[in-house]
Design a protein around this motif. Structure first.
Motif, short mmCIF file in Angstrom:
data_model
loop_
_atom_site.label_atom_id
_atom_site.label_comp_id
_atom_site.label_asym_id
_atom_site.label_seq_id
_atom_site.Cartn_x
_atom_site.Cartn_y
_atom_site.Cartn_z
N THR A 44 0.83 -1.21 0.00
CA THR A 44 0.00 0.00 0.00
C THR A 44 0.86 1.25 0.00
O THR A 44 0.61 2.19 -0.77
CB THR A 44 -0.93 0.01 1.24
N LEU A 45 1.87 1.27 0.84
CA LEU A 45 2.76 2.43 0.90
C LEU A 45 3.51 2.61 -0.43
O LEU A 45 3.61 3.74 -0.93
CB LEU A 45 3.76 2.27 2.05
N ALA A 46 3.98 1.54 -1.01
CA ALA A 46 4.69 1.64 -2.29
C ALA A 46 3.78 2.18 -3.39
O ALA A 46 4.19 3.02 -4.19
CB ALA A 46 5.26 0.28 -2.68
N GLN A 47 2.54 1.70 -3.42
CA GLN A 47 1.59 2.18 -4.43
C GLN A 47 1.28 3.67 -4.22
O GLN A 47 1.20 4.44 -5.17
CB GLN A 47 0.29 1.37 -4.38
N PHE A 48 1.12 4.08 -2.95
CA PHE A 48 0.86 5.49 -2.66
C PHE A 48 2.03 6.36 -3.11
O PHE A 48 1.84 7.40 -3.75
CB PHE A 48 0.58 5.71 -1.17
N ILE A 49 3.24 5.95 -2.78
CA ILE A 49 4.43 6.73 -3.16
C ILE A 49 4.53 6.83 -4.67
O ILE A 49 4.78 7.90 -5.23
CB ILE A 49 5.71 6.12 -2.55
N ARG A 50 4.31 5.73 -5.36
CA ARG A 50 4.37 5.73 -6.83
C ARG A 50 3.33 6.69 -7.40
O ARG A 50 3.63 7.51 -8.28
CB ARG A 50 4.14 4.31 -7.34
N PHE A 51 2.10 6.60 -6.90
CA PHE A 51 1.03 7.47 -7.37
C PHE A 51 1.36 8.94 -7.09
O PHE A 51 1.19 9.80 -7.95
CB PHE A 51 -0.29 7.08 -6.69
N TRP A 52 1.87 9.21 -5.88
CA TRP A 52 2.20 10.58 -5.50
C TRP A 52 3.29 11.14 -6.40
O TRP A 52 3.22 12.28 -6.85
CB TRP A 52 2.62 10.62 -4.03
N ILE A 62 4.03 10.25 -9.46
CA ILE A 62 3.53 10.44 -10.82
C ILE A 62 2.68 11.70 -10.91
O ILE A 62 2.77 12.46 -11.87
CB ILE A 62 2.72 9.21 -11.27
N MET A 63 1.85 11.94 -9.89
CA MET A 63 0.87 13.02 -9.94
C MET A 63 1.41 14.38 -9.50
O MET A 63 0.84 15.41 -9.82
CB MET A 63 -0.35 12.68 -9.08
N THR A 64 2.52 14.42 -8.74
CA THR A 64 3.03 15.68 -8.21
C THR A 64 4.11 16.23 -9.15
O THR A 64 5.14 15.60 -9.35
CB THR A 64 3.64 15.47 -6.81
N PRO A 65 3.85 17.41 -9.72
CA PRO A 65 4.85 17.99 -10.63
C PRO A 65 6.06 18.52 -9.85
O PRO A 65 5.94 18.87 -8.68
CB PRO A 65 4.10 19.14 -11.31
N ALA A 66 7.20 18.58 -10.49
CA ALA A 66 8.41 19.12 -9.87
C ALA A 66 8.25 20.63 -9.69
O ALA A 66 7.62 21.30 -10.52
CB ALA A 66 9.62 18.82 -10.74
N LEU A 67 8.81 21.15 -8.62
CA LEU A 67 8.73 22.59 -8.36
C LEU A 67 9.82 23.33 -9.11
O LEU A 67 10.93 22.80 -9.28
CB LEU A 67 8.89 22.86 -6.86
N PRO A 68 9.53 24.56 -9.52
CA PRO A 68 10.60 25.36 -10.13
C PRO A 68 11.65 25.68 -9.06
O PRO A 68 11.35 25.76 -7.88
CB PRO A 68 9.89 26.63 -10.61
N GLU A 69 12.90 25.84 -9.48
CA GLU A 69 14.01 26.07 -8.54
C GLU A 69 13.78 27.32 -7.70
O GLU A 69 14.20 27.37 -6.54
CB GLU A 69 15.32 26.20 -9.34
N SER A 70 13.10 28.32 -8.22
CA SER A 70 12.89 29.58 -7.48
C SER A 70 12.05 29.36 -6.22
O SER A 70 12.24 30.05 -5.23
CB SER A 70 12.22 30.63 -8.38
N SER A 71 11.13 28.41 -6.23
CA SER A 71 10.28 28.20 -5.05
C SER A 71 10.65 26.93 -4.27
O SER A 71 9.98 26.58 -3.30
CB SER A 71 8.81 28.14 -5.47
#
Length: 145
Positions: free
Chosen positions: A80-88, A90-99
């Motif tokens: 369950t934890l591995a699936q959550f981390i994988r999903f997170w 995939i769905m969370t975009p990388a932040l720009p370096e400025s922020s």
């Protein structure tokens, strides 16, 4: 002075194979057949208090079942934890370096709050699955596999 309680006699009929097993055990242990039967009956009528091999086997079976259940539950939790981390991820975009620096500071603060909340939750002794029940589940059924 009280006299010791005298044992009472009982006549029983045994299957020939069972009679042979009792006789063989008595010879092997150098005890009377009566003592072998008395011990077996004592263990049979008080299984939790038995001290023989049968009682030990029952206790080991219970421990084995608990360990198997724990192993299964741990596997489910890890998956369950591995699936959550994988999903997170995939769905969370990388932040720009400025922020990114501000995001790291906020993440550290939020993580500290999470650890505090987890500590409070663990101190209560209740687990999350105890609070999450399907609406149609009978009382005591957590809905967990």
């Amino acid at each position: 002075m009280k006299r010791p309680r005298k044992k009472q006699q009982m006549t029983v009929y045994l299957d020939p194979d069972l009679f042979k097993a009792v006789s063989d055990m008595a010879i092997h242990r150098r005890q009377s057949g009566s003592l072998v039967v008395e011990t077996a009956l004592s263990v049979f009528f008080s299984p939790e208090e038995g001290t023989g091999q049968a009682a030990l086997t029952r206790r080991l079976d219970r421990v084995d079942k608990r360990l198997s259940r724990l192993e299964r539950d741990t596997g489910i939790t890890v998956e369950t934890l591995a699936q959550f981390i994988r999903f997170w991820m995939i769905m969370t975009p990388a932040l720009p370096e400025s922020s990114a620096a501000a995001a790291r500071a906020q993440a550290a603060e939020r993580y500290g709050g999470f650890i505090e909340a987890l500590g409070r939750r663990l101190a209560t002794g209740r687990r999350l699955h105890e609070d999450i029940q399907p609406p149609d589940a009978p009382s005591g059924d957590t809905g967990v596999l």
